[in-house]
Design a protein around this motif. Structure first.
Motif, PDB file in Angstrom:
ATOM      1  N   THR A  42       0.822  -1.198   0.000  1.00 40.78           N
ATOM      2  CA  THR A  42       0.000   0.000   0.000  1.00 40.78           C
ATOM      3  C   THR A  42       0.862   1.256   0.000  1.00 40.78           C
ATOM      4  O   THR A  42       0.633   2.175  -0.785  1.00 40.78           O
ATOM      5  CB  THR A  42      -0.917  -0.004   1.233  1.00 40.78           C
ATOM      6  OG1 THR A  42      -1.652  -1.216   1.261  1.00 40.78           O
ATOM      7  CG2 THR A  42      -1.880   1.153   1.206  1.00 40.78           C
ATOM      8  N   VAL A  83      -5.589  -0.323  -3.583  1.00 39.72           N
ATOM      9  CA  VAL A  83      -4.677  -1.474  -3.478  1.00 39.72           C
ATOM     10  C   VAL A  83      -4.945  -2.237  -2.187  1.00 39.72           C
ATOM     11  O   VAL A  83      -4.984  -3.465  -2.173  1.00 39.72           O
ATOM     12  CB  VAL A  83      -3.203  -1.023  -3.553  1.00 39.72           C
ATOM     13  CG1 VAL A  83      -2.258  -2.115  -3.096  1.00 39.72           C
ATOM     14  CG2 VAL A  83      -2.853  -0.586  -4.960  1.00 39.72           C
ATOM     15  N   TYR A  87      -6.657  -5.684  -3.070  1.00 35.77           N
ATOM     16  CA  TYR A  87      -5.611  -6.694  -3.176  1.00 35.77           C
ATOM     17  C   TYR A  87      -5.122  -7.194  -1.814  1.00 35.77           C
ATOM     18  O   TYR A  87      -5.177  -8.385  -1.535  1.00 35.77           O
ATOM     19  CB  TYR A  87      -4.426  -6.156  -3.995  1.00 35.77           C
ATOM     20  CG  TYR A  87      -3.334  -7.176  -4.152  1.00 35.77           C
ATOM     21  CD1 TYR A  87      -3.480  -8.237  -5.028  1.00 35.77           C
ATOM     22  CD2 TYR A  87      -2.172  -7.108  -3.390  1.00 35.77           C
ATOM     23  CE1 TYR A  87      -2.501  -9.201  -5.156  1.00 35.77           C
ATOM     24  CE2 TYR A  87      -1.188  -8.069  -3.515  1.00 35.77           C
ATOM     25  CZ  TYR A  87      -1.351  -9.103  -4.395  1.00 35.77           C
ATOM     26  OH  TYR A  87      -0.380 -10.067  -4.508  1.00 35.77           O
ATOM     27  N   MET A  91      -6.162 -10.834   0.079  1.00 37.26           N
ATOM     28  CA  MET A  91      -5.080 -11.806   0.195  1.00 37.26           C
ATOM     29  C   MET A  91      -4.860 -12.231   1.646  1.00 37.26           C
ATOM     30  O   MET A  91      -4.553 -13.382   1.918  1.00 37.26           O
ATOM     31  CB  MET A  91      -3.778 -11.253  -0.381  1.00 37.26           C
ATOM     32  CG  MET A  91      -3.764 -11.216  -1.870  1.00 37.26           C
ATOM     33  SD  MET A  91      -3.939 -12.874  -2.497  1.00 37.26           S
ATOM     34  CE  MET A  91      -4.578 -12.567  -4.093  1.00 37.26           C
TER      35      MET A  91
END
Length: 170
Positions: A42, A83, A87, A91
């Motif tokens: 990030t 992000v 993401y 995850m």
């Protein structure tokens, strides 16, 4: 000001390349940051986007230095948030472990693979995470349980699963 933008852009690209090559060595560099959203992906992603947006805005618009800096910062913050939520967070939530403890099997559903006599041992197949495990089992109710019967693990004692047959059609 364009030098700062270019340094941020190049620094972010270099960090990305280094992290691809030496990712395990860099793991944990930002562990001192306790806030969840301050992940390396990030932070470095935001810095890289700040540099790229700054270079493009300063070269291809007629805006002054302050508006370019503020717009670049705004774009970087939005990209960093994107992000993180698109993401990094998914995850983190998708990490699975294949490890389990015997005690964690209490309440799990399974299928009998080797018939369990009323006073003896058989075997059950229990789903654990993304896989399955075969375990020694005994009847909790002291009743015979046939092969391929559906069971639930009632308790675990001395590495033996004590199971009861269940009927899912009820």
């Amino acid at each position: 000001m364009e030098g700062l933008y270019m340094a941020c852009l190049i620094g972010g690209v270099v960090y990305a390349l280094v992290s691809v090559i030496f990712g395990d060595l860099l793991d944990g560099i930002f562990d001192f940051l306790s806030l969840d959203f301050l992940q390396p992906m990030t932070l470095v992603g935001g810095i890289t986007v700040f540099g790229g947006a700054g270079v493009m805005l300063s070269r291809y618009t007629s805006l002054g230095a302050w508006p370019v800096g503020l717009i670049s910062l705004l774009i970087a913050v939005v990209a960093g948030i994107a992000v993180f939520f698109l993401y990094v967070k998914p995850m983190e939530n998708s990490e699975n472990s294949i490890g389990f403890t015997m005690q964690s099997l209490s309440g799990a559903l399974g299928d009998v693979t080797v018939p369990i006599p009323a006073a003896g041992y058989g075997e059950v197949l229990v789903k654990v995470g993304a896989g399955h495990t075969n375990q020694i089992a005994a009847s909790f109710d002291n009743k015979e349980i046939p092969s391929s019967a559906r069971v639930v693990v009632v308790e675990v004692k001395d590495s033996v699963l004590y199971v009861s047959e269940i009927d899912l059609n009820v």
